[in-house]
Structures are given as structure tokens and as C-alpha cells.
Scaffold this motif. Structure first.
Motif, mmCIF file in Angstrom:
data_model
loop_
_atom_site.group_PDB
_atom_site.id
_atom_site.type_symbol
_atom_site.label_atom_id
_atom_site.label_comp_id
_atom_site.label_asym_id
_atom_site.label_seq_id
_atom_site.Cartn_x
_atom_site.Cartn_y
_atom_site.Cartn_z
ATOM 1 N N ARG A 341 0.696 -1.469 -0.156
ATOM 2 C CA ARG A 341 0.083 0.098 -0.117
ATOM 3 C C ARG A 341 0.680 0.880 0.129
ATOM 4 N NH1 ARG A 341 -3.713 -2.940 3.038
ATOM 5 N NH2 ARG A 341 -2.471 -2.465 5.235
ATOM 6 N N ASP A 369 -3.514 4.003 -3.039
ATOM 7 C CA ASP A 369 -3.686 3.631 -1.131
ATOM 8 C C ASP A 369 -3.775 4.742 -0.661
ATOM 9 O OD1 ASP A 369 -3.605 0.192 -1.771
ATOM 10 O OD2 ASP A 369 -4.943 1.362 -2.719
ATOM 11 N N ARG A 370 -4.619 5.464 0.174
ATOM 12 C CA ARG A 370 -4.461 6.589 0.755
ATOM 13 C C ARG A 370 -4.212 5.956 2.283
ATOM 14 N NH1 ARG A 370 -6.793 11.519 -1.096
ATOM 15 N NH2 ARG A 370 -7.863 10.406 -1.303
ATOM 16 N N VAL A 371 -3.365 5.606 3.449
ATOM 17 C CA VAL A 371 -3.583 4.431 4.508
ATOM 18 C C VAL A 371 -4.101 6.156 5.172
ATOM 19 C CG1 VAL A 371 -2.896 3.213 6.742
ATOM 20 C CG2 VAL A 371 -2.143 3.685 3.631
ATOM 21 N N SER A 419 -8.593 2.570 3.534
ATOM 22 C CA SER A 419 -7.607 2.726 2.401
ATOM 23 C C SER A 419 -8.001 2.954 1.361
ATOM 24 C CB SER A 419 -6.175 1.629 1.929
ATOM 25 O OG SER A 419 -7.068 0.251 1.944
#
Lengths: 921, 211
Positions: A341, A369-371, A419
Motif C-alpha cells: 500500500r 492507496d491512502r492509508v 485505504s
């Protein structure tokens, strides 16, 4: 004229290539089905008009025409001067010349020179002859020249009207002679400037000026007065400008800002990403034999098929999915997931940043994907194997079920620690009807006497079947409104449903079929007999069926039966002979590499290019995967591009037929597994109807999420990588081109759309397909725009459906539509759980598989208790019973360990596949 | 959409450049460049021939008219003004040549009709079936349009031809051309709808296969 007539008249004036901008018109079309249908028909007609073939003249006529034109000498542009103006110009010219001469006191010299100017005798006679025949318009202004000048002579008197040549060819010849004459005189050393001036007057001063400059004839200063010289030079300049215009004007035009930018654009184009992609696609297409929509199928199949068979390694589930499903995630797997990610996040593209400019997100492909802020989410701890059945806090089973259901529902609505993926690019198609691997599993179960293993029911989708179009589009979600309180947004499942019409293409088209029997000593005679008997039974008048074999070579070659002999008697006789051959003779068989091309050549001869796709087909009936099959891939693919599909039919009970399946995919056909003699009728019918069942091809589904809507996942699908996306695009374009060539449906593909794009090669009559998106909606309003483009095989045209989905703020009440989406999501959960349980069993973790199914059962039971209207839902009750039956079987197997685990794994996988909302039967 | 708009704009610019280039062909031809006229013929062979075919002429007449048109273009080359687009000028010559031909043909037919017994030239059922199978219905429908509508419609199908140009070519106001085009489209739509109805009848599940 009523309103509809007026609207229809306006529709005819519209440019169909542009979207309708007139709000009134658009609104009327949305409300009035008649006008909408009229508009659709007009668009279809306009497309046909646009693609009317251009007719071309034969090369012979073209060459003759060009020769006829070239035969006539090219004519110099000849200005038709008004005689009055001509006279006036000549007079003024003379006055200026005389004035110049008087000014220099050289009139006498001029007169002397002129009177003495010799005219070459030969030239003179030639010129006279030419003048007599051509009546050339020459002008002289000296009375001294009169002796030679007469009305019929070379020179004519001033003020005499200029007569045109009788014909273009004569005129052309005359002008050519004049040019020659002028040229000769110019080159004459004795010729004086005055003569040049005079001759110039009879052609044009521009020509003279051009000659002066180009030939660099020295002009005595005394011959032409400075004003006249200036005038000539000015004329020359203007003429030079005119003569250069052919090149210069184009250059100047190119120098125009517009053209410069066009030029830059043209130069830039090869470097643009789109063209590069196209080039790469075409290169990839040329390198790979999978250049057509089989590539599409294969790309999707490879990504989508659930691993089957005991030889298949269980797919490793993604950490996040495991967590969502409530599994314990091994630390190493979880770390890998996080790394992936973070790596994807590093590849964030500018497309996302540009999204704010538009209501919808344009952007580039690739996963992002942004955590988000990670919070501890309580996860269920999976109990170890062999633990007693868990109970709820209150010690009752009912409480446990409710707890499981609540946990599942809560997990669905969880908005923290998410995410997101980028909602752009190509995603895998999940509509894969008739997966042969599943058929093979089914056949295996059937052959093992386990056909009574429970199988779940398909959910009935609340989609109306379209009546006037092959496809309908439905967009809904599992929530009726956006949460008015939540600051993190509302998480929901957005569902896109496609429903095909029941309407098929009528009776199936006449078949042009070649059956190749791959006979070996092990071949089941009864199976072959059953198949040919079924083929005889379903044969229609007009069908042409020939039979080839790879058996003993004889005088008739590999052809066993011609189409005229494909009748009951000859077929039985042929089979008797074929299977009564001594075993030794079977060693001298025609190899498959020779028989297939022979059958293909026969089909090619009898193929009707205008027939429905799939009406010319080759069936290979065999009981084994042959070594020769991979080598035949290229040939099979070539046949498919020529409109002859390649189908394979496996008689084997213990072979998954991977090569056969691959060959069928390459050949744009189908792979079937005969699960016993009684299955022959089904297999033949399915194969025969395949061509006529498709109602649409080359479906392009575009889902554009609105600004403020984040994509968590497309359930059951995944973003395609660059190579896969290229393959999908190439396959779509190939299909597009072939539909244009075969059916006259205008080719309209080649452009990528914004948002999520899913390409579905075929859609069959009566089928339903559901695509579910897990999304986070941050604000009320538009959630998504969905557009479905496809090739309508019923009305043979391009078609398009668009839907916009909006949600307002409000309470989270659930109506029937919302419950349907929830039920589909539950079915998806069922499919995932069953598939994973199958993998666990194959890996020897039966107890974990039991735990998995028990959890699923609890969720089902709890949801039925919690949700209004689900208490007595037949479909959910049936699913529950299926889970209970498998739980009992697994517990029994765990107790006895009798080796039936592998069969249970197969059955679980098949059940999971059946239950998946996107998979067909 | 943005990509499509950019593509269209690029196409327009390319067309403009091409238009400017072809305006010089006749000047070059007059200047003695033999390749220039061949280039012109090559560029216009398909549009012109298609234009003739769509008026329902047979191949022989199309070939004759094709030759006549290009000879006229050659002979009138000096009249062309490069400040104006070439395409309308060429199609003006084409439409005038076609009209001359149709006028002569109709005169000829009149004489024949008076002089001889008129035979029934309608195709017999077999021929009709063959025609239906082989001929493109759309071209048939185009050819059967009234003359004025057919002229407007076929000219409008020439790439890059504007209604204003068609009006200038046919010597009619723009609004008249629009009316003719609309009527022509309505006629084509009627034919198309009739064909669609027939197609649906043939392909209905209760119908007999027509393959």
C-alpha cells in the motif's frame, strides 16, 4: 404540428456526434419514449450514412482520364481583359514609353532601331503559320509593322478584339508557341530591350519582368526609362509573390499561430501517451497470438477464475480482506500488505490532484492507496480448531447470531482505517458465464456420485427485463440516504446491475460445422455415439456438418462424412466402421496437425462472411490434452479472426483439459466437458445456441464517481495492470472492427473514458450481472455517473445507456432496493467464505474451514433476525441450509478423516462460484 | 470528452492545412506541374465517384461522367480563384455536368417512350430478391430520393461540405437547402423504420428463420 413532430424535426437537424445540449429537448427525450426511440433510430441511421462505403473509379478509367488531361498542354492562366481596359492600358503604356524616350531624346534612335529590326525569316514564317491557325492575340502598336500585320496575319491591329482559340488544346498549343517565341527572342543577342517591351505587352508585363530577373538579360539604361523600370520591377515583385504563393502561402499559413500549434500538436502526437499506448498495444498484439477478444477473455479468465482442482494452490488472501472477514492475519502477510500500500501511495499521480477541477475524477491509471489514520479496530479472534461451539454473552445461540450479524454490519459501515483506490482505469470483468473449470468440477462431482451435495440458489435480482433494447442498466445502493451526522462520511455499497433481454436472435443461424473426432484406443465409443446422436437430433435444415477423424488413414483421407451424409444411417455406419478397426490400425492415424487444417479449409470454403459470428465453427472432440495443441494456437487464432470459432469438447473424466480450454479461448469458442452420456444433449444444445444467445457484444461500462466519493474496492474485481489493460483495449478494438466489418455497426471504440472502465466481451440473453463498489460518500448529491456502451446485436447498432445516482441526507432506512443490495453483498461474503474454506481444506486446515463456515452461518442467522422482511426469506433460508449441510459434512469428515476432504473442497468452491452475484450458471 | 475535443480540433486544423494545400494544385497544374493534377484527381476520385454512384447511375455512366468532370476541371482551371476552397468549385462542375447528363438522358428517354413500346422494366420476383440481398438498401434509398433532395443530401455527405457551400453550388438559399435536407432525412428515416420493422418481424422468435 404537435410537439413531438416538432421535436422529431429538430432531432434531424442535430449533429448526432455531439451530445444534446438543449435542455428542453433533452428533457423531452427523457420523458417521451416515442421521441427517444425516434432519436435512437436517427442516430443509428446517421451512423450507417456515415459509414456508407466510398465508391472508387477503376484504375483504368482513372489512368485514361489523366492521360486525356495530360494530352492537352497545360494552359497558362489567361486573363480576359476587357477590350476597353486593354486599349487604355496599352495607350497609357505607349504614352509613358514615348515620354521616356522624348525625355532622353532617343525617339529617333528608337524608331530607327524598330524599323530596322530584322525578324528571322524562319521564325517569321513559323509564327505566321501558327498565327493563321491559332488566331493568336498579338498586339503591335507601330504602324511600321503594318506590312506584315493583317487581320489574318501574325500581328493584328490595335483595338481589334481578341479572339479566343477554337479549343482548349489549340489555345494551349498557341500559348506554348508564344512562350517559345518569346524565349527565342529573349535569347537572341540582337534583340533589343524595346522588342522585349513590345513582346511583353502582348503577353504580360509580369512575364517580361520575370524573364528579366530570371534570365538576367542586360537592360541598356537607355532602353527603358527609370519610371518604367520601377514599374516593371514592382510588377515583378508582385508577380514573384504570386508565383511563390504555391509554396510560400502554405509556409505562411503554417506559420500562422493556429497552424503552428497544429503542427506542434502533430509533432507532439507521436510522443503523447495515447499514441504510445496504441503503438505498444499494436506491438503487443503483433507479438502475441492473443490479438482478439480471446485475449480479453483470457486476460480476465486468468485473473478471475477461482483456482480449481487438487493441483491448484490455494490463493493467498489479501491481508485486508482477511481482516475484513475476521481472520487472524499472519504478521508477515500483514507487513507485506502494508508495504504494498505504501509503495502504491508513492506512485500517486497528478490525475488525482487534478480531480478538483471537475465534478468527476479524471485521472491516470494505477492504484493509489491512502492509508488513513489507523485506529485499532476490534477484530474477531478466530478460535482454534476443535474448540466447542461459541456462545454469545448471554449464553444463548440467538445472542451469538445477533452479535455476529452486528459485527458484520458494523464492519461494513466502518469508516476508519480505510485505504482507498483510484477510481480510474481498467478493472477486471467479473461476468464469466459458463466457466469451464467449474463445469469440470461439476463433472468430477457427478462422476464421483456426489451430485447430491448441496448447492446454493441464485438470488433473484429485482431488475425488469428490457423489452425494447437488449440491455438495461440499474444503479442502486444499500443506503437510501447519506448519514446526516457522520463527519467521516457514509460507507455504502454502490450496485450496478445489468439485465439482458430474454429476446434472442430468433432461431439460431444455419451452422457451418466441422466435427473432428480425435480417436484413440481409450476413446469412449458410447460418448462419441451419444454426442453425434445429440447433434443429429438438434440438426436443423440448412446446417452443414462434416465429420473428420484422426483415425486410420484411408483413401478418403481424414474426412469421414460429408454434409450430405450427415444422417442417422451413414453416421451409425461410420461409427461402426470406426470403432471396429483393429487397434493396430489406430496407430497409423492422421495427426491432429493435419486434420484440423483440412477441416478448417473446408469451413473457410463454405463460410458466409455475413452470417452471425460463431455460425462457422470447428469442434474438436477428444479425450486427452495433446502435445500438439499448444503448437496449434496460432492457427486457431487465425481461424478465429477469419470468423471460424474453435470449440473443444472433452470426453475425459479425470483431466481438467487445460490445453483444450486455452485453445477454445484463443479460438473464441467454448470448452465443454462431457460429464457422462446423459450430458451429451446439454452440451450440444449449449454449444449450438451459444451463437444466437448473445444479445450484445463489446460492452464498455464506465463508472465515474463524483467528487467527494472515495473508492474502497470493486468487489470481486481488481484494477488491471498496464499490460492487461493494453490487452483489453486491443481486444475491444478488434471486436469493434470486426463488428463493423461483419454487421455494419459503426466502429466507435479507441478512446479511453474517465472513471472505472470494465470491458465485457459478450452478454447473453436473459442473464443478469451485478457489479458492487464499496465506496465512502462524504457529501450528499451525485454519487456516480454510470454509462454502458455496447453493440446491439438485435438491432445491429451502437447503443448507450446512462444513469446518474444521487443521494440526499436523511435517515438510514432500508427499502426493498437497499435490502437487495445488502443481500447481494451477503452473497458476495458467502462466495468469499466458501472459496476460502475450500482453500483451507486443501491446505489441511479443516477445523479452520469449519470455523469459517460457522461464522458465516451465524451472520446469516443473525441478519435474518435483525432485518425486517428477512425472517422468512426463502433464498436466505436456503443458503443457511446449504451452510449447515456443509458444516455437518465437514465435521463428519474431520471425525472420520476418510479422504473425502478433497471432494468437499471442490464442492465448496463450486458452491461459492454459484453464489457469487457476478457469475453465471 | 476533452481528448475527443482536442482530436476534433486537431482534425480541423489538419483539414484547414490540407484545404490550403489543395488550393494550389490547379495553379501548379497551370504552371506545368503534371503531378499536381494527378494529385487532385487522386484526392477527389472517391468523393466524386461516390457522389455519382449515389445518384443511382450505373458504372458506365459514372465512368463517362467522371472523365467529363475532370476534363472540365482541367479546361476551367484558369477560372478557379485560389482564395476560395477547391472542393465546392469542383462539385459545382460535377453537379452541372450531372444535370446536363440527366437532362440529355431524360430527353432521350422521352423520344424512346414515344417511339417504341414501353416494356415492363420492373425486375421479376427473383431479381427483386437478388437485388434486396445484394444492394445496399441505404444507397437504394438515396438514389430514390427526389432530385433536389438527392442533390442536397449527396453533397452534404461529402466530407467538409457546408450547407452554405451547397447553397452556393445549387444556387439556392441556405434555408431551402436545410428544408430539402430535412425532407430527405425524413424519407430516409421512413425507409429505415420500415426496414427495422421488417427485420424485427423476421427475427421474432415465432418467425421463420431467414438465414
Amino acid at each position: 404540428m404537435n410537439k413531438c413532430d416538432h421535436i422529431k424535426a429538430r432531432l434531424l437537424d442535430l449533429d448526432v456526434s455531439l451530445p444534446i445540449r438543449d435542455a428542453t429537448l433533452k428533457q423531452h427525450l427523457e420523458q417521451c419514449t416515442d421521441c427517444a426511440a425516434y432519436h435512437a433510430e436517427w442516430v443509428a441511421l446517421q451512423q450507417q450514412l456515415d459509414q456508407l462505403p466510398e465508391h472508387d473509379v477503376s484504375d483504368d478509367v482513372f489512368a485514361r482520364t489523366l492521360a486525356a488531361v495530360n494530352k492537352n498542354q497545360v494552359a497558362k492562366p489567361q486573363r480576359r481583359l476587357n477590350p476597353g481596359w486593354a486599349t487604355g492600358l496599352a495607350a497609357s503604356f505607349v504614352l509613358v514609353a514615348v515620354a521616356g524616350l522624348l525625355y532622353n531624346n532617343q525617339l529617333g534612335e528608337f524608331q530607327a532601331d524598330f524599323s530596322q529590326a530584322p525578324i528571322d525569316g524562319v521564325n517569321q514564317s513559323v509564327e505566321r503559320e501558327e498565327a493563321e491557325t491559332q488566331n493568336s492575340p498579338l498586339v503591335t502598336f507601330s504602324a511600321d509593322a503594318a506590312p506584315e500585320a493583317s487581320a489574318d496575319g501574325f500581328y493584328r491591329q490595335r483595338n481589334q478584339p481578341i479572339e479566343e482559340p477554337a479549343s482548349m488544346s489549340e489555345k494551349t498549343a498557341a500559348l506554348a508557341k508564344e512562350e517559345q517565341l518569346v524565349g527565342d527572342r529573349d535569347q537572341d543577342e540582337d534583340s533589343s530591350a524595346e522588342r522585349i517591351v513590345i513582346t511583353g505587352s502582348r503577353i504580360s508585363r509580369q512575364d517580361v519582368a520575370a524573364d528579366l530577373v530570371e534570365e538576367e538579360v542586360e537592360m541598356p539604361a537607355v532602353a527603358v526609362a527609370p519610371p518604367l523600370m520601377d514599374e516593371l520591377q514592382a510588377d515583378h515583385n508582385s508577380m514573384t509573390t504570386a508565383s511563390d504563393s504555391v509554396v510560400e502561402r502554405l509556409t505562411k499559413n503554417n506559420a500562422h499561430p493556429d497552424n503552428v500549434s497544429a503542427d506542434k500538436a502533430l509533432r507532439r502526437k507521436p510522443n503523447s501517451e495515447a499514441l504510445l499506448e496504441q503503438l505498444e498495444v499494436s506491438r503487443a498484439a503483433s507479438e502475441s497470438p492473443f490479438t482478439d477478444d480471446d485475449k480479453l477473455d483470457s486476460a480476465h479468465k486468468e485473473q478471475q477464475q477461482i483456482p480449481a482442482g487438487p493441483v491448484v494452490e490455494p490463493a493467498k488472501p489479501q491481508p485486508r480482506l482477511l481482516q475484513e472477514l475476521g481472520y487472524e492475519v499472519p504478521a508477515e502477510l500483514d507487513r507485506m500488505g502494508r508495504e504494498n500500500r505504501l509503495s502504491a501511495a508513492a506512485h500517486m499521480t497528478e490525475g488525482k490532484q487534478a480531480a478538483s477541477a471537475s465534478a468527476f475524477k479524471p485521472g491516470s491509471r494505477g492504484e493509489i492507496d491512502r492509508v488513513k489514520q489507523k485506529k485499532d479496530v476490534s477484530k474477531k479472534q478466530v478460535s482454534g480448531a476443535g474448540l466447542p461451539a461459541p456462545t454469545g454473552p448471554d449464553g444463548s445461540q440467538r445472542g451469538l447470531h445477533a452479535q455476529a450479524a452486528d459485527a458484520w454490519l458494523e464492519q461494513r459501515q466502518n469508516t476508519s482505517g480505510l485505504s482507498f483506490k483510484q477510481a480510474t482505469g481498467y478493472w477486471a470483468n467479473t461476468y464469466l458465464p459458463g466457466d469451464p473449470q467449474m463445469r469440470w468440477i461439476q463433472a468430477q462431482l457427478l462422476a464421483s456420485g456426489l451430485q447430491d451435495l448441496p448447492q446454493p440458489m441464485d438470488h433473484l435480482q429485482p431488475f425488469d427485463t428490457p423489452q425494447n433494447a437488449p440491455l438495461a442498466l440499474y444503479v442502486s445502493s444499500d443506503l437510501a440516504a447519506v448519514d446526516p451526522v457522520s463527519t467521516n462520511g457514509t460507507r455504502m455499497r454502490l450496485q450496478v446491475g445489468i439485465q439482458a433481454s430474454e429476446h434472442q436472435g430468433g432461431h439460431r443461424t444455419a451452422l457451418n460445422l466441422a466435427v473432428v473426432l480425435d480417436i484413440s484406443p481409450q476413446t469412449s465409443e458410447s460418448a462419441v455415439r451419444a454426442l453425434l446422436a445429440a447433434l443429429l437430433k438438434h440438426k436443423q435444415p440448412g446446417d452443414q456438418i462434416s465429420v473428420y477423424h484422426t483415425g486410420p488413414s484411408g483413401q478418403q483421407g481424414s474426412l469421414l462424412l460429408k454434409p450430405v451424409d450427415f444422417r442417422h444411417g451413414p453416421v451409425q455406419l461410420m461409427l461402426n466402421q470406426l470403432f471396429s478397426e483393429p487397434t493396430d490400425a489406430l496407430q497409423l492415424f492422421w495427426p491432429l496437425e493435419q486434420v484440423l487444417p483440412a477441416a478448417g479449409a473446408w469451413l473457410q470454403q463454405h463460410d458466409n462472411p455475413k452470417a452471425v459470428l460463431g455460425s462457422s465453427a470447428l469442434w474438436l472432440i477428444t479425450d486427452k490434452d495433446q502435445q500438439a495443441l499448444p503448437a496449434m494456437e496460432y492457427w486457431v487464432q487465425q481461424q478465429a479472426t477469419n470468423g471460424i470459432s474453435f470449440n473443444t469438447l472433452s470426453l475425459s473424466n479425470d483431466d481438467p483439459g487445460r490445453q483444450l480450454q486455452r485453445l477454445a479461448l484463443v479460438g473464441q469458442g467454448h470448452h465443454h466437458v462431457l460429464a457422462g452420456i446423459t450430458d451429451a444433449d446439454r452440451v450440444v444444445q449449449a454449444q449450438l445456441k451459444a451463437a444466437s444467445r448473445a444479445v450484445a457484444r463489446a460492452l464498455r461500462l464506465q463508472i465515474r464517481l463524483a467528487d467527494g466519493v472515495e473508492l474502497i474496492d470493486v468487489l470481486g474485481s481488481h484494477a488491471l495492470n498496464e499490460l492487461q489493460a493494453r490487452q483489453v483495449r486491443a481486444a475491444e478494438q478488434s471486436l469493434d472492427q470486426r463488428m463493423a466489418a461483419n454487421h455494419g455497426i459503426q466502429a466507435d471504440r479507441g478512446e479511453d473514458d474517465e472513471g472505472i472502465q470494465i470491458i465485457i466481451p459478450n452478454f447473453f440473453a436473459g442473464d443478469t450481472h451485478v457489479i458492487m463498489l464499496d465506496v465512502l460518500v462524504k457529501q450528499p448529491g451525485t454519487v456516480a455517473d454510470v454509462k454502458l456502451k455496447y453493440k446491439d446485436l438485435i438491432q445491429l447498432r451502437n447503443a448507450q445507456i446512462s444513469q446518474q445516482f444521487n443521494l440526499e441526507r436523511g435517515s438510514r432506512t432500508m427499502g426493498q432496493l437497499e435490502r437487495n443490495v445488502l443481500k447481494n453483498h451477503l452473497a458476495h461474503h458467502f462466495a468469499e467464505a466458501f472459496t476460502h474454506a475450500a482453500s483451507l481444506i486443501r491446505a489441511g486446515h479443516t477445523e479452520q474451514a469449519i470455523q469459517q463456515l460457522q461464522q458465516l452461518h451465524d451472520v446469516y442467522r443473525g441478519l435474518r433476525q435483525r432485518i425486517t422482511g428477512w425472517q422468512s426469506d426463502d433464498e436466505l433460508q436456503a443458503d443457511e441450509r446449504v451452510i449447515e449441510q456443509y458444516l455437518a459434512l465437514l465435521r463428519q469428515q474431520a471425525m472420520t478423516n476418510d479422504g473425502s476432504a478433497v471432494w468437499l473442497a471442490q464442492a465448496l468452491q463450486l458452491a461459492g462460484w454459484y453464489k457469487h452475484p457476478g457469475h453465471g450458471p | 470528452m476533452r481528448i475527443m475535443t482536442q482530436t476534433k480540433a486537431a482534425d480541423t486544423r489538419q483539414n484547414r492545412v490540407a484545404d490550403l494545400e489543395e488550393r494550389n494544385w490547379l495553379a501548379a497544374h497551370l504552371g506545368g506541374d503534371q503531378q499536381a493534377f494527378a494529385q487532385l484527381m487522386q484526392a477527389y476520385r472517391k468523393p466524386l465517384y461516390s457522389f455519382l454512384v449515389r445518384h443511382g447511375l450505373d458504372t458506365r455512366h459514372c465512368d463517362d461522367l467522371f472523365q467529363d468532370i475532370f476534363l472540365k476541371i482541367h479546361k476551367s482551371a484558369h477560372q478557379y480563384q485560389a482564395s476560395k476552397p477547391l472542393s465546392p468549385w469542383i462539385f459545382t462542375i460535377a453537379i452541372n455536368t450531372l444535370r446536363d447528363f440527366q437532362r440529355k438522358k431524360s430527353l432521350h428517354l422521352t423520344v424512346v417512350e414515344v417511339a417504341e413500346t414501353i416494356e415492363d422494366e420492373r425486375p421479376d420476383p427473383e431479381q427483386s430478391a437478388h437485388l434486396t440481398e445484394t444492394m445496399d438498401w441505404l444507397e437504394e434509398a438515396l438514389a430514390s430520393l427526389p432530385k433536389a433532395q438527392a442533390e442536397a443530401m449527396t453533397l452534404s455527405m461529402v466530407k467538409g461540405m457546408k450547407i452554405k457551400d451547397i447553397g452556393a453550388m445549387l444556387g439556392l438559399p441556405v434555408n431551402t437547402i436545410k428544408s430539402q435536407l430535412r425532407r430527405a432525412k425524413q424519407s430516409l428515416m421512413s425507409a429505415f423504420q420500415a426496414r427495422q420493422t421488417q427485420h424485427r418481424t423476421q427475427s421474432s422468435p415465432s418467425g421463420v428463420t431467414h438465414e
